[in-house]
Enzyme design. Sequence first.
Site, PDB file in Angstrom:
ATOM      1  N   LYS A  52      53.338  59.719  30.338  1.00 55.01           N
ATOM      2  CA  LYS A  52      52.265  59.236  29.707  1.00 55.01           C
ATOM      3  C   LYS A  52      51.317  60.376  29.682  1.00 55.01           C
ATOM      4  O   LYS A  52      50.427  60.223  28.617  1.00 55.01           O
ATOM      5  CB  LYS A  52      51.682  58.145  30.833  1.00 55.01           C
ATOM      6  CG  LYS A  52      52.725  56.889  31.155  1.00 55.01           C
ATOM      7  CD  LYS A  52      52.436  56.093  32.441  1.00 55.01           C
ATOM      8  CE  LYS A  52      53.691  55.054  32.570  1.00 55.01           C
ATOM      9  NZ  LYS A  52      53.709  54.394  33.600  1.00 55.01           N
ATOM     10  N   GLN A  96      50.565  54.498  39.494  1.00 55.23           N
ATOM     11  CA  GLN A  96      51.991  54.424  39.233  1.00 55.23           C
ATOM     12  C   GLN A  96      52.780  53.770  40.413  1.00 55.23           C
ATOM     13  O   GLN A  96      52.478  53.849  41.530  1.00 55.23           O
ATOM     14  CB  GLN A  96      52.502  55.672  38.818  1.00 55.23           C
ATOM     15  CG  GLN A  96      54.057  55.655  38.565  1.00 55.23           C
ATOM     16  CD  GLN A  96      54.514  55.092  37.326  1.00 55.23           C
ATOM     17  OE1 GLN A  96      53.507  55.414  36.281  1.00 55.23           O
ATOM     18  NE2 GLN A  96      55.579  54.136  37.294  1.00 55.23           N
ATOM     19  N   ASP A 119      46.864  48.985  32.720  1.00 54.42           N
ATOM     20  CA  ASP A 119      48.402  48.344  32.791  1.00 54.42           C
ATOM     21  C   ASP A 119      48.676  46.881  32.725  1.00 54.42           C
ATOM     22  O   ASP A 119      49.577  46.312  32.766  1.00 54.42           O
ATOM     23  CB  ASP A 119      49.117  48.938  34.318  1.00 54.42           C
ATOM     24  CG  ASP A 119      50.026  50.040  34.031  1.00 54.42           C
ATOM     25  OD1 ASP A 119      50.393  50.199  33.145  1.00 54.42           O
ATOM     26  OD2 ASP A 119      50.065  50.623  35.116  1.00 54.42           O
TER      27      ASP A 119
END
Length: 292
Positions: A52, A96, A119
């Site tokens: 990412k 994450q 997200d």
Amino acid sequence: MIILDGKIASQSIKEQLKTEVSAIVNTGKRPPHLAAILVGNNGASETYVASKVKNCKEIGFASTLIRFEDTVEEAKLLETIHQLNNNKTVDGILVQLPLPKHISEQKVIEAINPKKDVDGFHPVNVGKLVQGLQTFISATPYGIMLMLEHFNIETKGKHAVVIGRSNIVGRPMSILLSSNIKKGNCTVTICHSHTPNLSEICLQADIIVAALGKPEFVKANMVKQGAIVIDVGITRVADATAKKGFKLKGDVAYAEVSPKTFAITPVPGGVGLMTTAGLLKNTLQAYLNNND
Ligand code: NAD
């Protein structure tokens, strides 16, 4: 059979983003900025976050990677998120997952300002998705929708079977496919670990989205001729012949299923790359929302 190649689709999205970012920067403004938090040393998580950050660089976004040991206290993590929420130069925040057991993932998700939740996991954003409002769509389902658009796959009126009901993949995917939107308007069946006769249900599907995390679970005898198969699964399976000691396997037995399909995503090189594309698009949108 069409291979829904995530490399091709994500590259095209990244090119568009690159052009948009360079137009922004050329006017003297700062670029969009993604902050990523990584806790511990989980190999898969390290790879995802590194990819990412690398993708941010490639398209001209700023990025910050904040790392913690897996012993970090929940309070410390929440405090860091609070600081990022208040930092006007940070547009998107991602933590994450999975997190160590002593940290509540739900608390962490809810601590992120929904306006920076690129997200798309915050209940506010999920709620907006359910109501068909403009929001940050969870990156993987968003990436799949972008892939369907890129390859111009018709979804209207089709029967889609989604295997898996997680908050980050299966459930939002089922909502998107059933919504009255460009690549939606499907009749959706959502299956999970308590679904009996899964094979018969899958055999009725025009579109199968496999998101259960069980390598090669979907076999050829579960798939109708001409179906569209989207394989979300990524599992590291030990393989002594592989350089890294493992191979990535999807939830679909690709070799036997692919000849029956109209279109299918490979693993790797399919949905995973689109997830990053979805995240980057959300980050640019967060930047534009914060700077209009
Ligand atoms: P999860 O473990 O949270 O959810 C799995 C779901 O599958 C559950 O809802 C469960 O009910 C269902 N399930 C389990 N066994 C089943 C069975 N035998 N029959 C029917 N349903 C069953 O997983 P998740 O986070 O949604 O991830 C699913 C897979 O997708 C994993 O392999 C994960 O690594 C992968 N993933 C990939 C990406 C990507 O970018 N490609 C992103 C997120 C997750």
